[in-house]
Enzyme design. Structure first.
Site, PDB file in Angstrom:
ATOM      1  N   GLU B  59       0.803  -1.227   0.000  1.00 35.43           N
ATOM      2  CA  GLU B  59       0.000   0.000   0.000  1.00 35.43           C
ATOM      3  C   GLU B  59       0.832   1.271   0.000  1.00 35.43           C
ATOM      4  OE1 GLU B  59      -0.617  -2.644   1.898  1.00 35.43           O
ATOM      5  OE2 GLU B  59      -2.625  -3.286   1.320  1.00 35.43           O
ATOM      6  N   HIS B 128     -11.844  -5.162   8.011  1.00 35.42           N
ATOM      7  CA  HIS B 128     -12.431  -4.907   6.683  1.00 35.42           C
ATOM      8  C   HIS B 128     -13.788  -4.222   6.793  1.00 35.42           C
ATOM      9  CE1 HIS B 128      -9.526  -8.117   5.850  1.00 35.42           C
ATOM     10  NE2 HIS B 128      -9.595  -7.819   4.576  1.00 35.42           N
TER      11      HIS B 128
END
Lengths: 325, 323
Positions: B59, B128
């Site tokens: 990321e 999540h």
């Protein structure tokens, strides 16, 4: 690459420019003319100048918190740089960046950085931009030995290698991550060796020897320009001053700085030039006088420049923002 | 007008902008296949792997490289995969992207988009499920939009891609399959333009993303009780359309603010401040807030449900402010 006589003399002037600028900044800081804190690169000039001698003006450079020398070597304005250190409106960042966040996009210098290894993840993106725009530019990310232990170094090198980005990663290894020695912070010892893990060339050079730096970086830049992907160059040098100005340096003895002074990168290049009959004492004095004049001019400019109007603090956040928050 | 899913509307926006501007590229994890949400599905077939970049799970490099590309002439659109993962690129967002233009004295543009699939649902668990828009409200230098409908999603994403500054687009995971009308012709929705999603006269519900739909359901329930609720969707949090919010409050005099993220230090808390600042004299009572509890999102369905603000909660808050 092997610089010719004219370029060698330019490199000598550039090394002197970095050295004398940093020494002047040190005096000005001690005298209270420069706010904040500054990190100086005295003793490390061969890295800045060796890297930039291998680059064109339109190539990109991502720098570090110790970035004055990199900007000077890349051809940035001394006036705008000194004024920025002063926090003046005429500074390269209008006084909003300061020493650790200087930038000069006109010479491809995309910023010093207060966060270690931050430039390493920007580099593959700059490389991607070069690839998509189909130019033959190159991007160099300079980082320190301390930064090599941060994730963005590894993520950036990995992505650049995957993309065969026209990027060169230069580790300016001055042995110290702030006040922590490389020996106790960096597993494996060698940073250049880490390149092998990503399948790219990694070399170690004497970072006090500008000709060695320019040769290694020049080869990496040429490779990148040919579209053959990134490389890693570890340039080993010695920091003469503290991590920051005012650092009492209780963590190291005087022998290391003595070693650095004994391998003075500016003196070594001068010796090479003298051996090749490219420089005599009179010529050297003229160069030094000219460089001093440039720095005097930059200081005078910074002193005479106005401080920013407080309203400027609320400008430049966005390019387009007609709304109230 | 075509009726499409929210995910397809975002896909349409990406296609339109990639056709229009060769500098636009998309990057993210698994985006060639377009899993799990289907937003980038089929883009690789049309635009090729050079502009639809499947990235390693990395990321910091995905987001950092987008800044490097944006500063040197491209227009990246980053798919964050799950907004929760932005923590792995937080320096890149908070210190680099948000600050580069400002700290460099305006020398560089940073035209990039961070698409942030976020929110609670389907027992995705604590890593999540988070509504993280509140984190970024607190970072100067980022524009933030949060579309609730397919039409808004397409129009705002297109505007975000053309914006010269960094824009985060928060896309609630629970909305990807929601359908709605999208105009056949091109439509750009400006940032900083709120929309009244349902007119009403008794209470203003300011809601974002999934909570807009919860608020509309609540308004239906309340209508049966003789309460007329107006639902206002800010659509972008930075910049914020203060005028539309204030105009609604001037009419209703009562306010409920509904969001999904945790109550403490959130986007809704900021909106409550703005309402107080703009409309204090118009208010007939305290503002009520509907938000998630201050706990991580748990896994087991009944636990997750207990942490999911819904239309009943919005209706209850409206009744409370009307007491």
């Amino acid at each position: 690459m092997t610089p010719g006589p004219d370029q060698l003399l330019e490199m000598y002037a550039a090394m002197l420019r970095v050295r004398l600028f940093e020494e002047r900044a040190r005096e000005l800081y001690a005298g209270g003319r420069i706010p904040g804190f500054i990190h100086l690169s005295v003793g490390q000039e061969a890295v800045a100048v060796g890297v930039c001698a291998a680059l064109r003006r339109d190539d990109y450079l991502l720098s570090t918190h110790r970035g004055h020398g990199h900007l000077i070597a890349k051809g940035g304005s001394l006036r705008a740089l000194m004024a920025e250190l002063y926090g003046k409106a005429s500074g390269c960042c209008k006084g909003k960046g300061g020493s650790m966040h200087i930038a000069d996009a006109s010479v491809g210098y995309l910023g010093a950085n207060g966060v270690l290894a931050a430039g390493c993840v920007l580099a593959p993106g700059v490389g991607l931009s070069i690839q998509m725009r189909k130019t033959d530019q190159v991007v160099v990310a300079i980082f320190g030995d301390g930064a090599a232990n941060r994730g963005p170094f590894h993520e950036g090198v990995n992505l650049a290698a995957l993309w065969r980005a026209p990027a060169v990663f230069v580790c300016e290894n001055n042995r110290w991550a702030s006040t922590t020695a490389q020996a106790v912070s960096t597993a494996g010892g060698s940073i250049a060796q880490r390149a092998a893990g990503y399948g790219i060339p990694g070399v170690t050079v004497d970072g006090n020897e500008v000709l060695a730096v320019v040769e290694a970086v020049g080869e990496a830049v040429a490779r990148a320009r040919r579209g053959e992907g990134p490389s890693l160059v570890e340039a080993q040098t010695i920091r003469w001053l503290g991590h920051y100005e005012g650092d009492p340096q209780l963590y190291r003895g005087k022998d290391e700085v003595a070693e650095g002074r004994g391998r003075d990168p500016v003196g070594r290049l001068r010796q090479v030039l003298e051996e090749r009959n490219l420089l005599d004492a009179a010529h050297a004095a003229r160069i030094e006088a000219a460089v001093k004049g440039e720095i005097d001019d930059a200081v005078a400019f910074a002193e005479a420049s106005p401080l920013p109007d407080a309203r400027a603090a609320f400008e430049d956040l966005f390019a387009f923002y007609p709304w109230r928050d | 007008m075509a009726t499409v899913e929210y995910a397809a509307a975002l896909n349409l926006a990406l296609r339109e902008e990639m056709r229009r501007d060769p500098r636009v590229y998309v990057i993210g994890e698994d985006i060639v296949l377009g899993v799990p949400f289907g937003v980038t599905k089929g883009l690789a077939e049309e635009f090729g792997p050079e502009r639809v970049l499947n990235a390693p799970i990395s990321e910091a490099a995905i987001v950092g490289s987008a800044l490097g590309a944006a500063m040197t002439g491209l227009r990246p659109v980053v798919d964050m995969h799950f907004a929760d993962f932005v923590t792995c690129a937080m320096d890149e967002v908070a210190n680099q992207i948000a600050k580069s233009r400002y700290m460099f004295g305006g020398q560089v543009d940073c035209p990039l988009v961070l698409r942030m699939p976020y929110g609670i649902g389907k027992s995705a668990g604590g890593h999540h499920s988070n509504s993280v828009e509140g984190w970024f409200i607190n970072i100067p230098g980022l524009k933030i939009c949060i579309p609730s409908t397919p039409r808004d999603a397409r129009g705002l994403l297109k505007t975000a891609i053309r914006d010269p500054d960094p824009v985060m687009v928060f896309e609630h995971r629970g909305l990807y399959r929601v359908v709605g009308e999208v105009p056949d012709e091109e439509e750009l929705i400006p940032l900083g333009s709120a929309e009244v999603k349902r007119p009403g006269s008794d209470v203003t519900v300011i809601a974002t993303a999934r909570m807009v739909h919860a608020a509309l359901e609540a308004a239906e329930l309340l209508a049966r009780e003789g309460i007329s609720a107006e639902v206002v969707d800010p659509r972008s949090l930075v910049p914020l359309d203060r005028e539309t919010l204030a105009g609604s409050v001037a009419k209703t005099h009562r306010v409920v603010i509904a969001e999904e993220g945790p109550m403490r230090g959130s986007a809704g808390a900021w909106l409550a401040w703005v309402v107080m600042e703009e409309c204090f004299d118009d208010l007939d009572g305290p503002i009520a807030r509907v938000a998630g509890p201050n706990v991580p999102i748990p896994f087991s369905p009944p636990l997750e449900a207990a942490c999911t603000p819904d239309s009943e909660a919005v209706a209850a808050a409206c009744r409370q402010v009307l007491k």
